[in-house]
Design a protein around this motif. Sequence first.
Motif, mmCIF file in Angstrom:
data_model
loop_
_atom_site.group_PDB
_atom_site.id
_atom_site.type_symbol
_atom_site.label_atom_id
_atom_site.label_comp_id
_atom_site.label_asym_id
_atom_site.label_seq_id
_atom_site.Cartn_x
_atom_site.Cartn_y
_atom_site.Cartn_z
ATOM 1 N N ASP A 1 19.144 16.538 18.623
ATOM 2 C CA ASP A 1 19.868 16.020 19.675
ATOM 3 C C ASP A 1 19.111 14.781 20.235
ATOM 4 N N ALA A 2 20.237 13.837 20.373
ATOM 5 C CA ALA A 2 19.462 12.558 20.610
ATOM 6 C C ALA A 2 19.307 12.376 22.144
ATOM 7 N N ALA A 3 19.897 13.049 22.999
ATOM 8 C CA ALA A 3 19.318 13.193 24.293
ATOM 9 C C ALA A 3 17.999 13.528 24.534
ATOM 10 N N ALA A 4 17.619 14.664 23.986
ATOM 11 C CA ALA A 4 16.187 15.347 24.015
ATOM 12 C C ALA A 4 15.236 14.476 23.467
ATOM 13 N N ALA A 5 15.761 14.004 22.220
ATOM 14 C CA ALA A 5 14.848 12.948 21.475
ATOM 15 C C ALA A 5 14.318 11.736 22.296
ATOM 16 N N ALA A 6 15.575 11.334 22.898
ATOM 17 C CA ALA A 6 15.148 9.882 23.918
ATOM 18 C C ALA A 6 14.133 10.400 25.168
ATOM 19 N N ALA A 7 14.199 11.491 25.710
ATOM 20 C CA ALA A 7 13.558 12.039 26.774
ATOM 21 C C ALA A 7 12.119 12.378 26.499
ATOM 22 N N MET A 8 11.951 12.760 25.168
ATOM 23 C CA MET A 8 10.686 12.869 24.683
ATOM 24 C C MET A 8 10.173 11.786 24.249
ATOM 25 N N LYS B 1 24.937 22.873 27.509
ATOM 26 C CA LYS B 1 23.825 23.599 26.790
ATOM 27 C C LYS B 1 22.779 22.248 26.590
ATOM 28 N N ALA B 2 23.618 21.129 26.099
ATOM 29 C CA ALA B 2 22.449 20.077 25.890
ATOM 30 C C ALA B 2 21.646 19.380 26.898
ATOM 31 N N LYS B 3 22.314 19.310 27.966
ATOM 32 C CA LYS B 3 21.904 18.888 29.192
ATOM 33 C C LYS B 3 20.731 20.005 29.628
ATOM 34 N N LEU B 4 21.149 21.139 29.517
ATOM 35 C CA LEU B 4 19.960 22.088 30.023
ATOM 36 C C LEU B 4 18.788 21.984 29.021
ATOM 37 N N LEU B 5 18.756 21.725 27.715
ATOM 38 C CA LEU B 5 17.748 21.360 27.220
ATOM 39 C C LEU B 5 16.906 20.430 27.211
ATOM 40 N N VAL B 6 17.635 19.229 27.811
ATOM 41 C CA VAL B 6 16.922 17.652 27.936
ATOM 42 C C VAL B 6 15.840 18.036 29.191
ATOM 43 N N ALA B 7 16.445 18.825 30.232
ATOM 44 C CA ALA B 7 15.485 18.963 31.416
ATOM 45 C C ALA B 7 14.044 19.522 31.022
ATOM 46 N N PRO B 8 14.161 20.883 30.482
ATOM 47 C CA PRO B 8 12.786 21.194 30.025
ATOM 48 C C PRO B 8 11.956 20.152 28.948
ATOM 49 N N ALA B 9 12.650 19.617 28.158
ATOM 50 C CA ALA B 9 11.968 18.663 27.283
ATOM 51 C C ALA B 9 11.307 17.586 27.924
ATOM 52 N N GLU B 10 11.948 16.860 29.158
ATOM 53 C CA GLU B 10 11.327 15.867 29.866
ATOM 54 C C GLU B 10 10.099 16.584 30.703
#
Length: 157
Positions: free
Chosen positions: A73-80, A12-21
């Motif tokens: 979520d660190a991955a989403a934060a990094a992407a943004m 789920k985390a990876k799923l949300l990183v894609a739209p965040a980017e």
Amino acid sequence: STALVHYHFDTKAKLLVAPAERVASRRHERRARALSSARGLAAVDALWDVVASSVRDGTERAYVELALYARSDAAAAAAMSRQRRSQRAAMIARMPALLRELGAASASASDELTAALDAQLDGLSLALLTVEDPVVVRTAYDAFWLTLLAAGQTRRR
């Protein structure tokens, strides 16, 4: 299907990183392009048009929702964060020329002016999202630019 989601994103985390980017990239590219595609006052107006249209088309709401998610979520934060740094770099590079086109000098460093502009745009977007009168929000945007320009006026008579 659920299987395809798991196949492409695994979690789920990876799923949300894609739209965040994607959302952050679209938002930031549109802002940077608005500033670089026109000169002087036309660039300022183009930037406003991008902010207003991003609110209308849902980009700003999605960005705010994803930014709230990114707090946990660190991955989403990094992407943004990567996208924001990219936008700021483009704006920093454009700011001195834009101020000259508007008849002002830079009263502060370009990175400080860009941080102020970025914060102002975020605040104005939130004001528009909360159904604030668009005329009042546009007036605040114009007042910000007038203040910025007045601070950088050169004494020519």
